[in-house]
Design a protein around this motif. Structure first.
Motif, PDB file in Angstrom:
ATOM      1  N   TYR A  77      39.190  38.432  36.562  1.00  0.00           N
ATOM      2  CA  TYR A  77      38.407  38.452  37.366  1.00  0.00           C
ATOM      3  C   TYR A  77      37.485  39.659  37.290  1.00  0.00           C
ATOM      4  O   TYR A  77      37.066  40.262  36.275  1.00  0.00           O
ATOM      5  CB  TYR A  77      38.941  39.648  38.076  1.00  0.00           C
ATOM      6  CG  TYR A  77      39.319  40.384  39.160  1.00  0.00           C
ATOM      7  CD1 TYR A  77      38.796  41.228  39.443  1.00  0.00           C
ATOM      8  CD2 TYR A  77      40.795  40.823  37.782  1.00  0.00           C
ATOM      9  CE1 TYR A  77      39.151  42.726  39.080  1.00  0.00           C
ATOM     10  CE2 TYR A  77      41.125  42.517  37.356  1.00  0.00           C
ATOM     11  CZ  TYR A  77      39.862  43.523  38.293  1.00  0.00           C
ATOM     12  OH  TYR A  77      41.064  44.396  38.324  1.00  0.00           O
ATOM     13  N   LYS A  78      36.352  39.332  38.084  1.00  0.00           N
ATOM     14  CA  LYS A  78      34.823  39.980  38.290  1.00  0.00           C
ATOM     15  C   LYS A  78      35.288  41.053  39.302  1.00  0.00           C
ATOM     16  O   LYS A  78      34.791  40.694  40.060  1.00  0.00           O
ATOM     17  CB  LYS A  78      34.082  39.441  38.398  1.00  0.00           C
ATOM     18  CG  LYS A  78      31.943  40.082  38.350  1.00  0.00           C
ATOM     19  CD  LYS A  78      31.049  38.857  38.000  1.00  0.00           C
ATOM     20  CE  LYS A  78      31.352  38.398  36.727  1.00  0.00           C
ATOM     21  NZ  LYS A  78      30.099  37.261  36.528  1.00  0.00           N
ATOM     22  N   ASN A  79      34.813  42.599  38.888  1.00  0.00           N
ATOM     23  CA  ASN A  79      34.879  43.298  40.291  1.00  0.00           C
ATOM     24  C   ASN A  79      33.382  43.443  41.331  1.00  0.00           C
ATOM     25  O   ASN A  79      32.924  42.749  40.764  1.00  0.00           O
ATOM     26  CB  ASN A  79      35.154  44.257  39.782  1.00  0.00           C
ATOM     27  CG  ASN A  79      34.785  45.564  39.282  1.00  0.00           C
ATOM     28  OD1 ASN A  79      32.913  44.684  38.892  1.00  0.00           O
ATOM     29  ND2 ASN A  79      34.656  46.542  38.003  1.00  0.00           N
ATOM     30  N   ASP A 176      38.261  44.057  45.508  1.00  0.00           N
ATOM     31  CA  ASP A 176      39.287  42.960  44.757  1.00  0.00           C
ATOM     32  C   ASP A 176      40.102  42.693  44.668  1.00  0.00           C
ATOM     33  O   ASP A 176      40.645  41.453  44.354  1.00  0.00           O
ATOM     34  CB  ASP A 176      37.643  43.882  43.352  1.00  0.00           C
ATOM     35  CG  ASP A 176      36.628  43.628  43.345  1.00  0.00           C
ATOM     36  OD1 ASP A 176      36.007  42.224  43.916  1.00  0.00           O
ATOM     37  OD2 ASP A 176      36.118  44.693  42.886  1.00  0.00           O
ATOM     38  N   LEU A 180      42.326  39.024  46.106  1.00  0.00           N
ATOM     39  CA  LEU A 180      42.365  38.196  44.783  1.00  0.00           C
ATOM     40  C   LEU A 180      44.111  38.294  44.953  1.00  0.00           C
ATOM     41  O   LEU A 180      44.240  37.066  45.018  1.00  0.00           O
ATOM     42  CB  LEU A 180      41.785  39.243  43.625  1.00  0.00           C
ATOM     43  CG  LEU A 180      42.396  37.701  42.623  1.00  0.00           C
ATOM     44  CD1 LEU A 180      41.945  36.715  42.087  1.00  0.00           C
ATOM     45  CD2 LEU A 180      41.623  38.532  41.247  1.00  0.00           C
ATOM     46  N   ARG A 184      45.522  34.759  46.122  1.00  0.00           N
ATOM     47  CA  ARG A 184      46.512  33.900  44.478  1.00  0.00           C
ATOM     48  C   ARG A 184      47.877  33.646  45.279  1.00  0.00           C
ATOM     49  O   ARG A 184      47.875  32.763  44.451  1.00  0.00           O
ATOM     50  CB  ARG A 184      45.733  34.603  43.304  1.00  0.00           C
ATOM     51  CG  ARG A 184      45.957  33.806  42.447  1.00  0.00           C
ATOM     52  CD  ARG A 184      45.858  34.127  40.811  1.00  0.00           C
ATOM     53  NE  ARG A 184      45.782  34.262  39.864  1.00  0.00           N
ATOM     54  CZ  ARG A 184      44.972  33.163  38.889  1.00  0.00           C
ATOM     55  NH1 ARG A 184      44.461  33.066  39.500  1.00  0.00           N
ATOM     56  NH2 ARG A 184      45.901  33.177  38.028  1.00  0.00           N
TER      57      ARG A 184
END
Length: 317
Positions: A77-79, A176, A180, A184
């Protein structure tokens, strides 16, 4: 006559002194009745019973056994700061088949110098977290749960977060990681279904992220950690004084705050100093002193012990 009076005078004076000395004391006011202290309140959930730690040399509780196994995933993931990150996620046995089931989440943090892969490493220099949970769930000793193992390298810090200001790890969790995971996976997206645990440097994540956000987490578990220096300990006490002193804080812990360390652990005295603050302020807690030191043999044992008391079925928030 004068001789008689001269002889009587000292005798009369002495008699007066004796009478005065024997006179009953003046009555004194009745002392006030001692103030009765109100007894501490019980917790919002029944107090759980901690199981005994496995023996130091016991490896059976994290061995690969003939039981249903969960699944490990790597999630990139990208924070919020646009950094590329990764976490390991454990899904309990039956997650893919029982499509209507929702699960509580343990957020489990590694120590300094390690990364998100260490809690699931099985080479003896890691946590074998997925195997510990597989075995406990199969034995009916732990709730099926999701375990999220993020990488907090670069954001975990021994410096306490400022009052009302989230540090880098806290921001990543709130902006984040948790959103997420809740998007998810089939989680129970409420504070009663979130626990935060960590070892060594990861213990600071628990303290500095969990304590100011008991609106997000309801259980905190610290393994082999505590403030190293007097200045940061004092800063922790000052920054979190409103939480520590608030009589309502105990009602936010569904399971008492937990801290454990080994008797030869380099973090033992540091943890004891932090625990003293919790005790001074009447925060309900479990303090566990084990054999051994600052090592995976202990951290696996602490996870095995605490996983058995997580997420009690007692209603409430």
């Amino acid at each position: 006559m004068r001789r008689v009076l001269r002889w009587l005078a000292p005798a009369l004076a002495a008699a007066s002194i004796i009478v005065s000395a024997q006179a009953p004391p003046a009555p004194q006011a009745t002392p006030p009745a001692p103030t009765r202290m109100a007894p501490p309140k019980a917790g919002v959930c029944p107090l759980p019973i901690l199981s005994a730690l496995p023996a130091m040399e016991d490896t059976s509780f994290h061995a690969m056994k003939d039981v249903p196994h969960g699944k490990l995933e790597q999630v990139p993931y990208k924070n919020y700061a646009a950094a590329e990150k990764r976490m390991h996620v454990y899904l309990p046995p039956g997650y893919e088949k029982e499509t209507n089931a929702r699960y509580p989440v343990l957020y489990l943090n590694h120590g300094g110098g390690d990364d998100d892969s260490k809690w699931s490493a099985t080479d003896g220099r890691g946590g074998s977290a997925h195997l510990i949970l597989d075995n406990l769930i199969a034995a009916g000793k732990a709730k099926p749960m999701i375990i999220v193992m993020p990488s907090t390298r670069g954001c975990a810090s021994a410096t306490p977060s400022a009052p009302g200001k989230d540090d880098a790890c806290t921001q990543e969790y709130l902006k984040d990681i948790i959103p997420l995971i809740d998007t998810r996976y089939r989680t129970r997206p409420d504070r009663a279904s979130r626990a935060l645990a960590g070892l060594s440097m990861g213990g600071f994540v628990v303290l500095h992220t969990g304590m100011p956000h008991l609106d997000t987490f309801s259980e905190l578990y610290v393994y082999s950690s505590g403030h190293i220096s007097e200045p940061t300990l004092k800063q922790f006490e000052e920054n979190f004084s409103s939480v520590l002193k608030d009589p309502g804080t105990n009602d936010l812990f569904r399971v008492p705050y937990y801290m454990a360390a080994g008797e030869t652990d380099i973090a033992l005295k540091n943890g004891m100093k932090v625990m003293a603050l919790f005790n001074q302020n009447g925060i309900r807690n479990f303090w566990v002193l084990s054999s051994g030191g600052h090592e995976w043999a202990n951290w696996r044992r602490y996870l095995h012990q605490t996983a058995q008391i997580m997420f009690p079925d007692c209603g409430g928030k």
